[in-house]
Design an enzyme around this catalytic site. Sequence first.
Site, PDB file in Angstrom:
ATOM      1  CG  ASP A  48      48.016  46.848  27.617  1.00 45.16           C
ATOM      2  OD1 ASP A  48      47.357  45.872  28.038  1.00 45.16           O
ATOM      3  OD2 ASP A  48      48.146  47.914  28.247  1.00 45.16           O
ATOM      4  CG  ASP A  73      43.960  43.222  32.395  1.00 48.73           C
ATOM      5  OD1 ASP A  73      44.015  42.855  33.590  1.00 48.73           O
ATOM      6  OD2 ASP A  73      43.313  44.220  32.030  1.00 48.73           O
TER       7      ASP A  73
END
Length: 406
Positions: free
Chosen positions: A121, A183
Amino acid sequence: MKKIVVGLAVMLGFCTCTHKPSGTLDVNKALDYCAAQAQRTLTELKTDSGIDYTMMPRNIMADEHHWNCRKATKEEWCAGFWPGVLWYDYEYTQDKHILEEAKKFTNSLEFLSQIPAYDHDLGFLVFCSYGNGYRLTKNPAYKKVILDTADSLSALFNPVVGTMLSWPREVEPRNWPHNTIMDNMINLEMLFWAAKNGGNPYLYDIAVSHADKTMKCHFRPDYTSYHVAVYDTISGNLIKGVTHQGYADSTMWARGQAWAIYGYTVVYRETKDPKYLDFAQKVTDVYLERLPEDKVPYWDFDDPSIPNAPRDASAAAVVASSLLELSTYLPNGTGKRYRDAAVEMLTSLSSDNYQSGKSNPSFLLHSVGHWPAHSEIDASIIYADYYYIEALLRLKRLQEGKNVIK
């Protein structure tokens, strides 16, 4: 029967809009609204002792009226979105007060460039904050943070598999030896940027490898995507495609497909390889074909409870932003179709059906974070706001005859 089902959805608080968006989108009005809401948030965050710049707005539940904030840590994947919102707000308003607040919240994330990668992330965390900050200020300290973070992120790359590991913490408990989630496509933008702005050129190769292996293994024959691809670390081969946040392994989770659309649009921008442009259209078209009339998807396109299922405004915002960029790379017919679809999405999101208005200080209602975990269902979520204001700014630039990517 349909009236009964819709009635249940209303009782549960889900958006039941089923009609095409009406009216004309006033981009400046929508951006003024975002600016006012951002100021509301800053006012709400201020206490007698000032603002704690390590506490980032994350969500507002459907029955709440104020932000739930979370500490900016390596585990809090959404910590970069609020600073990013402020940078976009400053870009529009040129308000020096907003600039100072954007700097202070952004600075709280510098530590991420100084520690090993916790998971994938880092692109969300650092490129949404420091990336926008550098784009607008050219502060060399911001550039260093981005380059150092890109190096940290690259440590998750497995050359045998050809992708970056998304969740090291899920390897043992789930028996996912090398897991890559959709993602992760969004984090490639930081690697591409670093490679051409003084970082290791190898970062470009990592991003391309990741995009290629994901394109090969992460999609079904109809171009819908799995959320998670699990790979063997010895052979590098795909073991299985599964879901973590979608309805089932075989379904099209709306935000996952949105990440694919956005990600492959970026990969084409950075490589100019036509295979990515073609693929971006394929993953876009299957998404557009299955949208409800108001162009805001249900959280999972295959949830059997549709229309008694929540929408995901965050997915709509992500796709609207990416389609505005994708439209500029295509001939007028196809490009106009994608741009028109993005405008319809933003028109819906800018209506009373989806804007938070006076009910809370976020920009948007009706997003879904993690349905299987019963987390952030039909909520206001900070990344929906981030991609919404990004899309509005992109549309404004297009309307002014400027490049969509500044």
